[in-house]
Design an enzyme around this catalytic site. Structure first.
Site, mmCIF file in Angstrom:
data_model
loop_
_atom_site.group_PDB
_atom_site.id
_atom_site.type_symbol
_atom_site.label_atom_id
_atom_site.label_comp_id
_atom_site.label_asym_id
_atom_site.label_seq_id
_atom_site.Cartn_x
_atom_site.Cartn_y
_atom_site.Cartn_z
ATOM 1 C CB CYS A 36 -0.825 0.140 1.615
ATOM 2 S SG CYS A 36 -2.202 1.704 1.031
ATOM 3 C CB CYS A 57 -1.552 5.210 4.327
ATOM 4 S SG CYS A 57 -3.367 3.998 3.405
ATOM 5 C CB SER A 58 -0.838 0.866 6.926
ATOM 6 O OG SER A 58 -1.716 1.861 7.474
ATOM 7 C CB CYS A 59 -5.227 0.004 2.508
ATOM 8 S SG CYS A 59 -5.698 1.506 2.455
#
Lengths: 203, 120
Positions: A108, A111-113
């Site tokens: 991702c 961000c951090s999906c």
């Protein structure tokens, strides 16, 4: 008697972010917007109950059941929900299959999906800047650092997760595992193999 | 909430394989508040992603070196902004309450539970 000892007259405040969280939490509790027991339950669930074993069960099922695998590749969200895994960050799942000559890898970049219901919360490196940038610009060297060396003619596809789509890699089933049960197969499947930074190795 | 397999089906690896998911309790609490507010319908997950990705794009806090702590500092910044933008709280209210907690700690004898009423 510690009364005369100045150090014991007060309690040292925690760190700034810890105080900010206490402020937020106490205000939201007072306003009835959150519930303390529900917060504890969420923390316990993500620390102890949801993790890459859920994803491993999905992969093992796909390896032993061709019909399930077809459903998984057609509509991953529904097929994963068949095994009881759904919830926040588990909507709109896409499963990408590794094949001879094709390796998939998930990142991702913004961000951090990450697919929480199947993999739990992401590892630290997944959230960190080096992986987020280099997975796209130089995936082969990133894989090399994870100990994964692919032949030059293997195509690498990098999938960028986002708020709308979250990817899970269906790794290749290793040779020599024909007689193994579904649970034995699931036990071999690592978290990294489902992100695409690892391969499943036969024991 | 998500249904999960019984934990004893895979007793060997019930959690993150590379250590704890959260390195400090406040990170877990900030995470849990975000999930609960989302589940209660205060914001869509895509809105949340916009907020946290904006924080991440703004760069790491200069006083932090630990990757997990940096990540959750972004998380907390995003949560505070979102809570304020949704009218669930406001920056002055958050700052006042944080200062009250700090005073409560400072006024509480070591070893006793810290209550907000001790803020004075």
């Amino acid at each position: 008697m510690a009364k005369h000892d100045h150090d014991h007259e007060h309690t040292a405040p925690p760190s700034d972010p810890a105080l900010r969280v206490k402020a937020l939490e106490s205000l939201l509790l007072e306003k009835g917007l959150i519930d303390a027991a529900a917060l504890d339950e969420i923390i316990d669930t993500y620390e102890n109950k949801i993790g890459p074993r859920n994803g491993a069960a999905v992969v093992a099922r796909a390896w032993v059941d061709a019909d399930y695998k077809k459903r998984l590749l057609d509509d991953a969200t529904a097929a994963i929900a068949e095994l009881g895994f759904s919830g926040v960050q588990g909507e709109d799942m896409v499963v990408v299959e590794n094949l001879p000559g094709l390796h998939n890898m998930v990142v991702c970049t913004l961000c951090s999906c990450y697919p929480w219901p199947t993999l739990g919360l992401p590892p630290v490196w997944y959230k960190a800047a080096p992986y987020r940038s280099r997975a796209v610009s130089d995936p082969r060297s990133v894989l090399d650092e994870f100990g994964v060396t692919l032949a030059d003619d293997v195509e690498i596809r990098v999938w960028d997760s986002n708020a709308e789509l979250r990817y899970l890699v269906l790794p290749e089933r290793p040779d020599g595992t024909d007689g193994m049960s579904e649970d034995q197969l699931a036990a071999m499947v690592t978290r990294d193999s489902m992100i695409g930074t690892g391969l499943v190795q036969a024991p | 909430m998500a249904e999960t397999l019984p934990i004893d089906r895979f007793p060997e690896l019930p959690r993150d394989e590379e250590g704890p998911v959260f390195s400090e309790p406040w990170q877990a609490e900030a995470f849990a508040m975000t999930v609960k507010l989302h589940e209660a319908g205060h914001f869509d997950w895509s809105e949340w992603v916009t907020y946290i990705s904006t924080e991440i794009a703004n760069g790491a806090p200069p006083d932090e070196v630990d990757d997990n702590a940096i990540y959750y500092r972004h998380w907390l910044n995003a949560l505070e902004r979102l809570v304020a933008d949704k009218g669930l709280s406001s920056p002055p209210e958050l700052v006042d309450r944080k200062d009250a907690w700090r005073r409560a700690y400072e006024n509480t004898p070591h070893g006793e539970p810290v209550e907000l009423t001790s803020a004075g």
